[in-house]
Design an enzyme around this catalytic site. Structure first.
Site, PDB file in Angstrom:
ATOM      1  N   ARG C  72       0.829  -1.212   0.000  1.00  0.00           N
ATOM      2  CA  ARG C  72       0.000   0.000   0.000  1.00  0.00           C
ATOM      3  C   ARG C  72       0.866   1.267   0.000  1.00  0.00           C
ATOM      4  NH1 ARG C  72      -5.226  -1.670   0.191  1.00  0.00           N
ATOM      5  NH2 ARG C  72      -5.575  -3.722   1.089  1.00  0.00           N
ATOM      6  N   THR C  73       2.134   1.126  -0.325  1.00  0.00           N
ATOM      7  CA  THR C  73       3.039   2.282  -0.392  1.00  0.00           C
ATOM      8  C   THR C  73       2.539   3.294  -1.433  1.00  0.00           C
ATOM      9  OG1 THR C  73       4.883   0.833   0.133  1.00  0.00           O
ATOM     10  CG2 THR C  73       5.430   2.977  -0.840  1.00  0.00           C
ATOM     11  N   GLY C 103      -6.240   0.028  -7.823  1.00  0.00           N
ATOM     12  CA  GLY C 103      -7.554   0.600  -7.592  1.00  0.00           C
ATOM     13  C   GLY C 103      -7.491   2.116  -7.507  1.00  0.00           C
ATOM     14  N   ILE C 127     -11.922  -5.206  -6.683  1.00  0.00           N
ATOM     15  CA  ILE C 127     -12.864  -6.279  -6.392  1.00  0.00           C
ATOM     16  C   ILE C 127     -14.252  -5.716  -6.141  1.00  0.00           C
ATOM     17  CG2 ILE C 127     -13.266  -7.107  -4.044  1.00  0.00           C
ATOM     18  CD1 ILE C 127     -11.444  -9.368  -4.613  1.00  0.00           C
ATOM     19  N   ASP C 128     -14.302  -4.492  -5.636  1.00  0.00           N
ATOM     20  CA  ASP C 128     -15.563  -3.888  -5.201  1.00  0.00           C
ATOM     21  C   ASP C 128     -16.382  -3.300  -6.341  1.00  0.00           C
ATOM     22  OD1 ASP C 128     -15.111  -4.472  -2.524  1.00  0.00           O
ATOM     23  OD2 ASP C 128     -14.012  -2.608  -2.169  1.00  0.00           O
TER      24      ASP C 128
END
Lengths: 343, 343, 343, 343
Positions: C72-73, C103, C127-128
Site C-alpha cells: 500500500r506504499t 484501484g 474487487i468492489d
C-alpha cells in the site's frame, strides 16, 4: 413393514442421500412403506410425519440439508418424550421401525430407546468425524473439501500481501477437519483440541515460514486451547455465552501471532458454509450405502444396531459401540502432519 | 541417503502431492537427498534426473499432473533397461533407493527389479482403482468427483429435453469409476466390464424411467461389453486400432438405446478431463500420506514393499500382493447399485 | 521499449492474467522488454525489479494473487517517493514506461505522476467494482461467484434448521458484491452502504419469509449502516480500531434480527476467500484483454490513460475519469433487487 | 393480466432464473397471474399449461435446465400452429400475453406472431452468444466457465505426457465459446467457424509450442472448417447425417495434427456438459434481470420487443433487430487472441 426415518442434530451434507436410498431400497427391495418424521425426535413426539413415496426423493442425492428438517429435541424430553410415549406414537402412526440418523446425542437417545425395547436402528452422522466404530461418516469429506477450497484461495491472497493467514474450521472437541484440510492445503501449522500446542511454538513456525519468504497458513479448529491458557476467549474479555458471539479462537490466535511475530496476520472463520450445499461424490456414495444398510437392518429387525464404514465395507455394529467416548485424532496422525509444519 | 523418485504410466491427480510430501519428509525427518527421475523408467535409463530441494515442491499438493513427467517405458526395455544397467545407473547417479510411483505395469517392473536385488519401494497409483491390496489409491476420488459433476450437468439438460443421457467414463477393465460416479449422480443404469448386461435389459431400464416422466441417465465404462456381442465397435465397423479413434462404446450404446426404445438419446465421453487438474482434498491427504510412507519404507530399507491404504491406516505390503490380478467390482457391490436402476 | 509493470493495493483474482498477457503482447507484438516492479510503488522507490521473460508467465492466467507482490506504499511517499525520485529510478532502471495496475488509490497516484510528466498508463483493479469509467473490472466477477457459492451452501443448512442465515460480504463503501451475489443466490434482503435500510424493515422481511416456511437469507455488505445508527459497532462496544477486530456488521445485524424477530439467526463472514484463488473465466478474459490494451497504450505513449470495459469493447479513458467519486449502486438497481425481498 | 411463459429450443443455464424472477416480479409488482406453457410452442398448440404460483419457483435461480421443458416445435407448424390457432388458444387459456424465451428460431417465430398481431415479447437465449442486439445472453458465461474448467484439467495431463490436447467446444456457426474459453485457459490455437485457418498453420503453432517444451492446447469450435477442405468429416468417411454420430471435427483435427507434427495428440469433446447444471452467478444475475425486464415489457404492452444487455443496462429492442444475421466473432477479436498462439 412401515418404517419411519428422522434426522436429528446439526445438519450435514449427505442426509438427503441417505433418505433417498433408504426410500428406494425399502420400497423396491422390501415393499416397505416409508415415512418421514419431521424435525428429529420432535416429530415423533408431535406425530408430525409425511409419507415418502419415491417421487418425494427424486434427484435428492446431490442436495445438501435434509428435507425432513432437524432439531435438537431429545427423545427423553420431559414434554412428551420417553419410551412409553414414543411406543404409543409409533403404534398410532403405524410404524414398525424407526431409522434414526444423527450424531452422538441422537444415537445415544436411539440406543436408550432400543434398550427400552423400541424397534430402532441407527445411521451415524457427524461432520466432525468424532464417532467411534466407523472409519468415516458422510459430511466429513464435504466439509474437508470446502475448507480446503477456501484455504487454496486464502493462500494466494496471503502470498500477494506477504501475510500470515489463519483459517478457523469446525471442530469443538476433535481436530479431524483441521487435520485433513490443513494437510490437503499444505498448512504450516494445524492447531487442534487434542494437542495443546503453546503459542510460542505456533509463533516460531510462522516466523520460520515467513523468513523463507512464504506466506504462513495456520489452520485452527474452533475447540483449540493453547498450553498455558484455560479459556483464551474469556481471558481476552470476549463474551462467549450463547450465540451469535463476537469473535472466536481464530481471532484470538490471529492477534497473538501478530503480536508475537510482527507478521501481518488475517483471520477467516469458515463457519456454516462447511455444513451446507451439495455433498462430494464420496459422501454421496457413503450415504447412499448407509441408507440401504439401515433399511437392511430394519428388515432384519436388528434393533439397537447401526451401520458403519469399515474399509470398503458397510458393516453393522451396536450403537453403543459408537458411543464410548469421542474418536480423537491419534498422536501418530498429528505427528505425521507435523512434518509439514514450520521450517 | 540419496533417494530417487519416478512417476510412470498414465498421470493421475495426486502425483505431485506424493512427490511433495516425500521430499519434505525425506529432507526434514531423515536428512535425505531427494532426486527426481524424469519421465518414468526412461529417466533412469537415460540418467535424466534433477535435484529436488524443498523449494522445488512449493505449493505442489494442489497441482494436477506430475512435475517429473511420465512415460510408458518399461524398466526391462531392451534398449538400456534391465537390472544391470539400472544398478549401474543408480550407482553413477549416487542413488541409494528408488521410489517408483505407478500402476500395475510400473509396480510389476519395480517388483521384478527388487527381486533382482535393486533397492526399490513402490507407491500404487491408479485412477481406475483396480489394484489389489489397497482400499483405494489417489486419483480415483478425483476422477469420480469430476465424472459426478459432469453427470449432474447432464441430468438437467436431459430433463429439459426429455432425453436419455449416456455418459462414458474411464474403466477399460474394471467399473469402479462408473459404479461410484453413477451411484453418486443417481444413474438409472450403470454398465461395467465385470457384468455383461444385455442391451435388452438396458433398454428396459431406460423405458421404465422415461415412462415415469424422467430423463434416464446411463453410465457406461469404456470397457463394457454387452451380452451377446464380442466386440460391438468392430461389429459396427468402427476402426479401433490405435488412437485417436472415431467413437467408442458410449456412442454404440447410445445408438442401440435410441433404436431399441425410440427415446432420443445423447452421448458424452468424459475422456481426459477425468485424469487432469487439482486433486480432491481426499486424494491430497491420501497421496501426502503415501509419499511419507514410501520414504519411511526407503529409510527402513524395506525393498520390494509398497504403501497401501487399509481403512484409515497406511500400511506396507509386498508389491507382489497388489499384482495378483485386477481388483474387480464384486457382484455384491453391483447388486447394491442395481437397486437404484430402472423402475 | 522497456516497460515496467506493478500491482498495488489489495490483491484481486486476475492480476496475474494481466501480467501474463501484457508480457506476451509486449514481447511478441512490440518486441518490448518487460520488467516486473516488486510490491507496488515500493518496488519503484527501492528499484526492486525482475526481468519478465515469457517463461516467467507460463500458465499464469489461472493463478490468483500477483507474482509481483503488492503493497500500500504511496508513490508520493515522503521516503523516496515523488516525481523526481521516480523519474530518476525509472531512468536508472532503463524503464521507458510503467503500467500501474491498481484501484482508486493507485490510479490517483499514477495519474498525479503522469500529470507530473512521467510515462505512466493504468489498468483499473477493484474487487468492489467501485471505479467509474469502466463497466466492470476483473476480480469482481470472481468475488461474486465465490460469495454466491457460499450462499448456496448457507441456504441448505438454513432450511434444515429453520434458521435465518446472514452473510457478510466485502464492500466498505459500495454494495456491488452484495447486490450481485444476493440476487444470484436469491437473498431475501440485501443491505448495502448506499441504502440506509432501517432494521425494522429488515426484521419485517425476515419474518415474512420465515412465516411462509422458508429460511431467510440476508446479505450484508461490510459498510452497511442502518438508519438510526451512526456506528452500530461502536454502540455495541465493539473495538473497531485496526484489524484484526472482533466481530463486524454481520454479527451486529445477526443479533438485531434475532432480538427483533425471535428467529434463530447465524452469521458467516466470507472475508478473505472472496479475493483469493483462481479467477473465473470471465475475469481471465477481461484481465487478458486489459493487459493487452495497456501495452497498446504504452506503445502509443498515451500517458495518463487507462484501459476500461465498455460493453464488449476495451476502450481507453483518462485515469482522471475513473476517479470522480466512487461508482455507487444506483437506486434503480437496488429497487430492481428489492422485488425479490421479503414477502 | 394473465401472462404465459415458454422456453423453446436448446436448453441453457439460466432459463429457470428467468422464469423465477418473471413470476416474482409479475405477481409482486403487477399482481399478474403467471402461467407456464409446457415444452415450448408445442404447449401453446396443445394448450398444455400449468399455473405458476410463487411456491413453484422456490430456490430455482441456481437450477440448470427449465422446469417448463422445451422442444423444437415451430409456432407456424402446420399441425395446429399459425396465428389463428395461437390466438384462439391464448384466448381459451385466458392469456393476455406470452413471454417467449429462446434463440434465433424462437425469436423469429415470436416476431412473426407479433407482426401478425399477437401480444408477444421475447427474451433472448443462446449458449453460443450469436444473437445480435445484445452484448451477451445468459448461458454463455456458464458454458465458457465449464469449458475453461475442463481445459485447465486437460492442460495438466497434457504437460505430464508431453502431449498435444485438443478440446472440441460448442459453436456450429460462431466461435464465441471457443474464443473466450481458449483465451481464459491460455490455449495455443483457437479454431473457429469464422476463420478458415489452414491445418498447416495449426501444425506450425503446435510444433512451436512443443519445441519450447510445453504441451499445446488446441481449442476447436464444432463448426470449424479448415482452409482447403469443404467438409473434412465427409472426406474422412465419417457418417454425419443425424445424431448420434461417430466422431466430429475435434477427432479430425486431432488426427491431422498428429500426422503433420508427429506429436502425440488427444481429443476431448466437451459436448452436453456445456449446457447443463447450475448457472454462474453472472448468468443468474443477467437472467434474473431479463425475466423482470420481460415482465415490464408485457405490462407496458410493448409487443414485438425483447430485452437485451447493453453495457450494464437492460434495454428493450425490437425482436427483429436481433435477427439480422448471426453475431460472429469480429476479426479484431480473433487477432487479439492470436497474440497468444504458437511461438
Amino acid at each position: 413393514m412401515r418404517v419411519g426415518m428422522l434426522t436429528s442434530g446439526g445438519d450435514c451434507p449427505g442426509l438427503n442421500a441417505v433418505i433417498r436410498s433408504a426410500v428406494l431400497h425399502g420400497i423396491k427391495t422390501y415393499d416397505m412403506e416409508m415415512v418421514g418424521i419431521r424435525n428429529g425426535w420432535s416429530g415423533l413426539i408431535k406425530k408430525d410425519v409425511e409419507e415418502l413415496p419415491r417421487t418425494r426423493v427424486r434427484g435428492l442425492a446431490r442436495n445438501g440439508g435434509t428435507i425432513l428438517g432437524t432439531s435438537r429435541t431429545h427423545p427423553y424430553d420431559t414434554e412428551g418424550g420417553g419410551p412409553e410415549n414414543m411406543r404409543r406414537n409409533m403404534r398410532e402412526l403405524g410404524l414398525d421401525a424407526v431409522i434414526a440418523i444423527g450424531g452422538e446425542g441422537t444415537l445415544a437417545g436411539a440406543n436408550r430407546l432400543a434398550a427400552d425395547g423400541l424397534p430402532i436402528v441407527g445411521v451415524p452422522k457427524t461432520i466432525d468425524n468424532d464417532l467411534r466404530g466407523t472409519d468415516y461418516t458422510f459430511g466429513f469429506d464435504t466439509a474437508v473439501q470446502i475448507a480446503t477450497d477456501a484455504m487454496d484461495r486464502l493462500r494466494t491472497t496471503g502470498e500477494s500481501h506477504h501475510r500470515c493467514m489463519v483459517a478457523e474450521v469446525m471442530g469443538r472437541h476433535v481436530g479431524w477437519i483441521a487435520l485433513h484440510s490443513g494437510m490437503a492445503a499444505g498448512a504450516h501449522a494445524i492447531l487442534i483440541p487434542e494437542v495443546r500446542t503453546p503459542m510460542e511454538q505456533v509463533a516460531e513456525w510462522v516466523k520460520q515460514v515467513h523468513d523463507r519468504g512464504r506466506s504462513p497458513l495456520v489452520v485452527v479448529a474452533e475447540g483449540f486451547i493453547p498450553e498455558g491458557h484455560d479459556d483464551p476467549l474469556s481471558e481476552a474479555g470476549v463474551e462467549n455465552s450463547g450465540r451469535p458471539r463476537l469473535g472466536g479462537i481464530g481471532e484470538w490466535v490471529t492477534r497473538e501471532i501478530e503480536a508475537m511475530t510482527g507478521v501481518e496476520t488475517r483471520n477467516t472463520v469458515l463457519g456454516h458454509i462447511q455444513r451446507g450445499g451439495a455433498p462430494t461424490a464420496t459422501d454421496r456414495v457413503l450415504s447412499t450405502r448407509f441408507g440401504m444398510g439401515a433399511v437392511d437392518l430394519a428388515a432384519q429387525k436388528r434393533w439397537g444396531q447401526m451401520v458403519a464404514a469399515n474399509g470398503t465395507d458397510i458393516i453393522s455394529i451396536p450403537m453403543s459401540a459408537a458411543l464410548k467416548g469421542l474418536k480423537e485424532v491419534p498422536v501418530a496422525r498429528y505427528d505425521e502432519a507435523k512434518v509439514l509444519f514450520g521450517r
